[in-house]
Design an enzyme around this catalytic site. Sequence first.
Site, PDB file in Angstrom:
ATOM      1  N   VAL A 143       0.812  -1.358   0.206  1.00  0.00           N
ATOM      2  CA  VAL A 143      -0.294  -0.689  -0.245  1.00  0.00           C
ATOM      3  C   VAL A 143       1.372   1.541   0.120  1.00  0.00           C
ATOM      4  CG1 VAL A 143      -2.057   1.371   1.266  1.00  0.00           C
ATOM      5  CG2 VAL A 143      -1.772  -1.247   0.810  1.00  0.00           C
TER       6      VAL A 143
ATOM      7  N   VAL B  61       0.550   5.531  -1.208  1.00  0.00           N
ATOM      8  CA  VAL B  61       0.524   6.628  -2.087  1.00  0.00           C
ATOM      9  C   VAL B  61       1.070   7.653  -2.391  1.00  0.00           C
ATOM     10  CG1 VAL B  61      -1.231   8.341  -2.309  1.00  0.00           C
ATOM     11  CG2 VAL B  61      -1.689   6.781  -1.047  1.00  0.00           C
TER      12      VAL B  61
ATOM     13  N   ARG C 105      -3.288  13.335   1.031  1.00  0.00           N
ATOM     14  CA  ARG C 105      -4.157  14.054   1.411  1.00  0.00           C
ATOM     15  C   ARG C 105      -4.934  14.603   0.139  1.00  0.00           C
ATOM     16  NH1 ARG C 105      -0.134  16.053   4.092  1.00  0.00           N
ATOM     17  NH2 ARG C 105       0.660  17.244   2.623  1.00  0.00           N
TER      18      ARG C 105
ATOM     19  N   SER D 222       3.275  -0.464   7.829  1.00  0.00           N
ATOM     20  CA  SER D 222       4.496   1.092   8.757  1.00  0.00           C
ATOM     21  C   SER D 222       4.184   1.596   9.427  1.00  0.00           C
ATOM     22  CB  SER D 222       5.090   1.166   7.056  1.00  0.00           C
ATOM     23  OG  SER D 222       3.847   1.632   6.324  1.00  0.00           O
TER      24      SER D 222
ATOM     25  N   TYR E 132      -4.225   2.972  10.152  1.00  0.00           N
ATOM     26  CA  TYR E 132      -5.064   1.890   9.241  1.00  0.00           C
ATOM     27  C   TYR E 132      -6.467   1.160  10.585  1.00  0.00           C
ATOM     28  CZ  TYR E 132      -1.907   0.674   5.314  1.00  0.00           C
ATOM     29  OH  TYR E 132      -1.313   0.789   4.736  1.00  0.00           O
TER      30      TYR E 132
ATOM     31  N   PHE F 110       4.303  -9.619   4.576  1.00  0.00           N
ATOM     32  CA  PHE F 110       3.973 -10.027   3.306  1.00  0.00           C
ATOM     33  C   PHE F 110       3.808  -8.641   3.026  1.00  0.00           C
ATOM     34  CE2 PHE F 110       0.377 -10.613   6.387  1.00  0.00           C
ATOM     35  CZ  PHE F 110      -0.732  -9.539   5.710  1.00  0.00           C
TER      36      PHE F 110
END
Length: 409
Positions: A82, A84, A90, A118, A123, A409
Amino acid sequence: MTTDLRVLRSAEWDHWYGQLELAFGGVAEAPQERELWDALTERERSLGVWDGDVCVGTAGAFSFRLSVPGGAVMPAAGVTMVSVASTHRRRGILTSMMRRQLDDVFAWGEPLAVLTASEPAIYGRFGYGIATRQLRAEIDTNRVRLSVPPGTDDVALRLVAPAEASAACEAVYARLVPERPGMLARRPGWERLPLLDPPGDRGGGSPLQCVLAERDGETVGFALYSTKPEWEAAGPKGTVRLRHMGALDPAAYAAVWRFLFGIDLMSILQVHNRPVDDPWQHLVSDIRRCNLRVQDGLHVRLVDLPAALEARTYQAPVDVVLAVDDAFCPWNTGRWRLSGDTKGATCARTEDPADLSLSVRELGAAYLGGTSLASLAGAGLVREERQGALAEASLAFGSPVAPWLPHGF
């Protein structure tokens, strides 16, 4: 600005993975590491966000099977890769990927989504709770003695090239999976992960090494490790770095640990990821000189709440109505009656009054039995609506052994 969120196309993988590398610091991975993740990536379960022809967001989901309390191994989406782009933060890109991904997981019929973070703060807003923890240690093997149980001397040890020992190690690992919640049943191809050993990641240490523990010709334990020799004026002060180990019984387990404690010219044993209840802690002479540290491991998200709660068993009888709030996956919101014991469970919607109120995040944290509902209640995150319900549910949700994720993973 408009962006395009879509399933990853096979030809886009290099660009997509390059964005991931850039987001995680910009250092290119070793060719063998990149090749492994290329082989393991499930394109049809991976998402990319594109701004024109530039990838600015990535997210994947491995099709895992995860052990849960009671020994069942159930489907779970392993959320991974994952990122960005720093130029596009934002702007709702992460939220859009999490929204699409959880909708997909629900449509695939997988009750759970799991990840390693991370940054743990990210989350929780998407309903993930910290369900396992990992123990780290740096043991002064010059000053800490190890006591071993009867039968340890009956276990033979043999050094084997890691690739040659892989099948034997994987057989031991497979037998351990149903015994501890949080472990992943390794699918074909994943046996390569413990053997990954890029020279640039060794930090001055040796190539990966392997020891097998054997009894009557059967492999009953193993350890994958490396050594880093160092010297000072008084003599050697090398370090053993434990990568992965497993054993089928206490004597085999102790034999492996005794080997790791006794490697010539080494005085420190570094342990990077073990269960918080790992038994070696009861074998050492001085726990203070083991420099223990605990950090988060697997984050769990219930995607199909009733299916997830019915997939595990409960270590004490429980009959409780849970009022669950889940703003991100509203199909889980509502009151659910959970009835279960050591043989199985049912979970269905109900109009009965709530016994406990909590969010799906807290339910995910408690799901594998490593986080107590009572502890979450002490933090104000679970509210008891019926006296006695908290003690009943907290006991039932527990696990005799701490849940643990052996590898990332």
